[in-house]
Design a protein around this motif. Structure first.
Motif, PDB file in Angstrom:
ATOM      1  N   THR A 210      47.040  47.183  33.264  1.00 12.76           N
ATOM      2  CA  THR A 210      46.386  46.653  34.460  1.00 12.76           C
ATOM      3  C   THR A 210      46.373  45.135  34.444  1.00 12.76           C
ATOM      4  OG1 THR A 210      44.979  48.609  34.647  1.00 12.76           O
ATOM      5  CG2 THR A 210      44.241  46.634  35.780  1.00 12.76           C
ATOM      6  N   ARG A 211      46.126  44.545  33.289  1.00 14.24           N
ATOM      7  CA  ARG A 211      46.119  43.086  33.196  1.00 14.24           C
ATOM      8  C   ARG A 211      47.490  42.499  33.521  1.00 14.24           C
ATOM      9  NH1 ARG A 211      42.533  42.518  27.603  1.00 14.24           N
ATOM     10  NH2 ARG A 211      40.525  43.116  28.546  1.00 14.24           N
ATOM     11  N   PHE A 212      48.548  43.153  33.069  1.00 16.93           N
ATOM     12  CA  PHE A 212      49.884  42.653  33.358  1.00 16.93           C
ATOM     13  C   PHE A 212      50.240  42.838  34.832  1.00 16.93           C
ATOM     14  CE2 PHE A 212      50.290  42.302  28.859  1.00 16.93           C
ATOM     15  CZ  PHE A 212      51.307  41.376  28.652  1.00 16.93           C
ATOM     16  N   VAL A 213      49.802  43.941  35.418  1.00 14.06           N
ATOM     17  CA  VAL A 213      50.029  44.143  36.845  1.00 14.06           C
ATOM     18  C   VAL A 213      49.317  43.049  37.641  1.00 14.06           C
ATOM     19  CG1 VAL A 213      49.535  45.658  38.807  1.00 14.06           C
ATOM     20  CG2 VAL A 213      50.472  46.616  36.715  1.00 14.06           C
ATOM     21  N   ARG A 214      48.073  42.737  37.270  1.00 14.88           N
ATOM     22  CA  ARG A 214      47.313  41.690  37.954  1.00 14.88           C
ATOM     23  C   ARG A 214      48.032  40.350  37.869  1.00 14.88           C
ATOM     24  NH1 ARG A 214      41.551  41.306  35.595  1.00 14.88           N
ATOM     25  NH2 ARG A 214      41.397  39.714  37.208  1.00 14.88           N
ATOM     26  N   ALA A 215      48.634  40.071  36.707  1.00 15.95           N
ATOM     27  CA  ALA A 215      49.255  38.767  36.493  1.00 15.95           C
ATOM     28  C   ALA A 215      50.611  38.642  37.165  1.00 15.95           C
ATOM     29  CB  ALA A 215      49.400  38.511  34.989  1.00 15.95           C
TER      30      ALA A 215
ATOM     31  N   LEU B 123      49.914  45.685  44.351  1.00 20.03           N
ATOM     32  CA  LEU B 123      49.796  46.490  43.136  1.00 20.03           C
ATOM     33  C   LEU B 123      48.600  46.059  42.300  1.00 20.03           C
ATOM     34  CD1 LEU B 123      53.490  47.028  41.990  1.00 20.03           C
ATOM     35  CD2 LEU B 123      51.973  48.587  43.208  1.00 20.03           C
ATOM     36  N   ASN B 124      48.223  44.783  42.390  1.00 20.08           N
ATOM     37  CA  ASN B 124      47.009  44.317  41.714  1.00 20.08           C
ATOM     38  C   ASN B 124      45.809  45.112  42.204  1.00 20.08           C
ATOM     39  OD1 ASN B 124      44.736  42.955  40.794  1.00 20.08           O
ATOM     40  ND2 ASN B 124      45.354  40.961  41.576  1.00 20.08           N
ATOM     41  N   ALA B 125      45.661  45.225  43.516  1.00 21.38           N
ATOM     42  CA  ALA B 125      44.527  45.965  44.085  1.00 21.38           C
ATOM     43  C   ALA B 125      44.570  47.433  43.674  1.00 21.38           C
ATOM     44  CB  ALA B 125      44.533  45.831  45.603  1.00 21.38           C
ATOM     45  N   GLY B 126      45.769  48.021  43.677  1.00 23.45           N
ATOM     46  CA  GLY B 126      45.892  49.421  43.278  1.00 23.45           C
ATOM     47  C   GLY B 126      45.535  49.635  41.823  1.00 23.45           C
TER      48      GLY B 126
ATOM     49  N   ARG C  41      42.261  42.814  23.088  1.00 20.91           N
ATOM     50  CA  ARG C  41      42.549  41.385  22.948  1.00 20.91           C
ATOM     51  C   ARG C  41      43.963  41.035  23.399  1.00 20.91           C
ATOM     52  NH1 ARG C  41      38.819  38.756  19.647  1.00 20.91           N
ATOM     53  NH2 ARG C  41      36.808  39.799  19.948  1.00 20.91           N
ATOM     54  N   ILE C  42      44.581  41.892  24.187  1.00 23.66           N
ATOM     55  CA  ILE C  42      45.901  41.580  24.738  1.00 23.66           C
ATOM     56  C   ILE C  42      45.701  41.161  26.189  1.00 23.66           C
ATOM     57  CG2 ILE C  42      48.204  42.432  25.274  1.00 23.66           C
ATOM     58  CD1 ILE C  42      47.927  44.404  22.998  1.00 23.66           C
ATOM     59  N   TYR C  43      46.127  39.931  26.524  1.00 20.51           N
ATOM     60  CA  TYR C  43      45.874  39.369  27.845  1.00 20.51           C
ATOM     61  C   TYR C  43      47.189  38.973  28.524  1.00 20.51           C
ATOM     62  CZ  TYR C  43      41.114  38.974  26.052  1.00 20.51           C
ATOM     63  OH  TYR C  43      39.891  39.250  25.506  1.00 20.51           O
ATOM     64  N   ALA C  44      47.102  38.731  29.802  1.00 26.17           N
ATOM     65  CA  ALA C  44      48.233  38.222  30.572  1.00 26.17           C
ATOM     66  C   ALA C  44      47.712  37.097  31.458  1.00 26.17           C
ATOM     67  CB  ALA C  44      48.842  39.335  31.426  1.00 26.17           C
ATOM     68  N   PRO C  45      48.529  36.050  31.686  1.00 28.51           N
ATOM     69  CA  PRO C  45      48.063  34.922  32.503  1.00 28.51           C
ATOM     70  C   PRO C  45      47.815  35.351  33.940  1.00 28.51           C
ATOM     71  CG  PRO C  45      50.413  34.770  32.120  1.00 28.51           C
ATOM     72  CD  PRO C  45      49.928  35.891  31.254  1.00 28.51           C
ATOM     73  N   MET C  46      46.852  34.671  34.601  1.00 32.50           N
ATOM     74  CA  MET C  46      46.504  35.035  35.966  1.00 32.50           C
ATOM     75  C   MET C  46      47.034  34.038  36.997  1.00 32.50           C
ATOM     76  SD  MET C  46      44.981  37.882  35.989  1.00 32.50           S
ATOM     77  CE  MET C  46      44.298  37.838  37.636  1.00 32.50           C
TER      78      MET C  46
END
Length: 232
Positions: free
Chosen positions: A84-89, A95-98, A122-127
């Motif tokens: 989900t974090r990668f989709v948001r980024a 797809l972010n909203a979904g 602790r795995i993140y993706a830039p926003m």
């Protein structure tokens, strides 16, 4: 959402709770009205599900009720959160909203220990990924779904311009770099274009039909990827 799925989610949202879950929170998670939640809970109670509480206060499952847990492992939940974090980024607004809505529904039915584990990943993706923020990925995604022929004003690695008419087949993210996979009518072969090098694009008004020779499966084979395993 099907009503049967909604009833399932209500039961599992209540499972393992020590305090009452407000109907308003259920309504927000399920994206339905309060009236729908009240009606669904009443129907579940009538059918024998041991839900206690009332409108305006909240609901809990009667102590000792034997409701099986949603069967996710800790690793599966963490994979969903990270995904989900990668989709948001990277994947654009739609797809972010979904992804956000799906994660809310999953979290609503998790036992407390798995819910906490999900929050601690602790795995993140830039926003601030430019293509996602600008809406470019959304617009290319829509063109792919509608099978719209696109006219691209493109710049290559050296900045040289070219005009291309393409049939867009897919978007792929390779380690932080997006590519638009296409059938290029100028070159009469498959070509990849980087969205960040597209100066402008517009639909031509033509809709194309994929064929075995120049559709997505043929593109993936040309790229050395097994279509059956791509994205799986």
């Amino acid at each position: 959402m099907r009503r049967a799925d909604r009833l399932f989610l209500i039961i599992h949202a209540l499972r393992g709770r020590r305090t009452a879950l407000p109907a308003r929170r259920l309504a927000e998670t399920l994206e339905v009205s309060l009236r729908t939640v009240y009606r669904d809970v009443a129907d579940l109670q009538t059918s024998g599900v041991p839900i206690e509480g009332e409108a305006g206060i909240g609901y809990v499952l009667r102590k000792g009720a034997d409701i099986p847990p949603l069967m996710f492992t800790a690793e599966e939940i963490e994979a969903l959160v990270v995904g989900t974090r990668f989709v948001r980024a990277f994947a654009g607004g739609r797809l972010n909203a979904g992804a956000q809505a799906a994660l809310l529904k999953i979290e609503a039915v998790l036992p407390p220990d798995l819910r906490e584990r999900a929050k601690r990943s602790r795995i993140y993706a830039p926003m601030d990924w430019n293509e996602a923020r600008s809406g470019l990925i959304d617009r290319l995604h829509e063109a792919i779904a509608a099978q719209q022929v696109l006219r691209l004003d493109y710049r290559d690695e050296s900045g040289r311009p070219s005009l291309r008419e393409v049939e867009p087949l897919c978007l792929a993210c390779w380690g932080g770099v997006w590519t638009l996979g296409t059938w290029c009518r100028l070159r009469e072969s498959f070509r990849n274009f980087r969205p960040d090098r597209i100066a402008a694009f517009a639909p031509t008004g033509e809709v194309f039909a994929e064929s075995p020779e120049r559709g997505i499966d043929a593109y993936l084979r040309a790229a050395g990827t097994d279509p059956a395993g791509f994205g799986g």
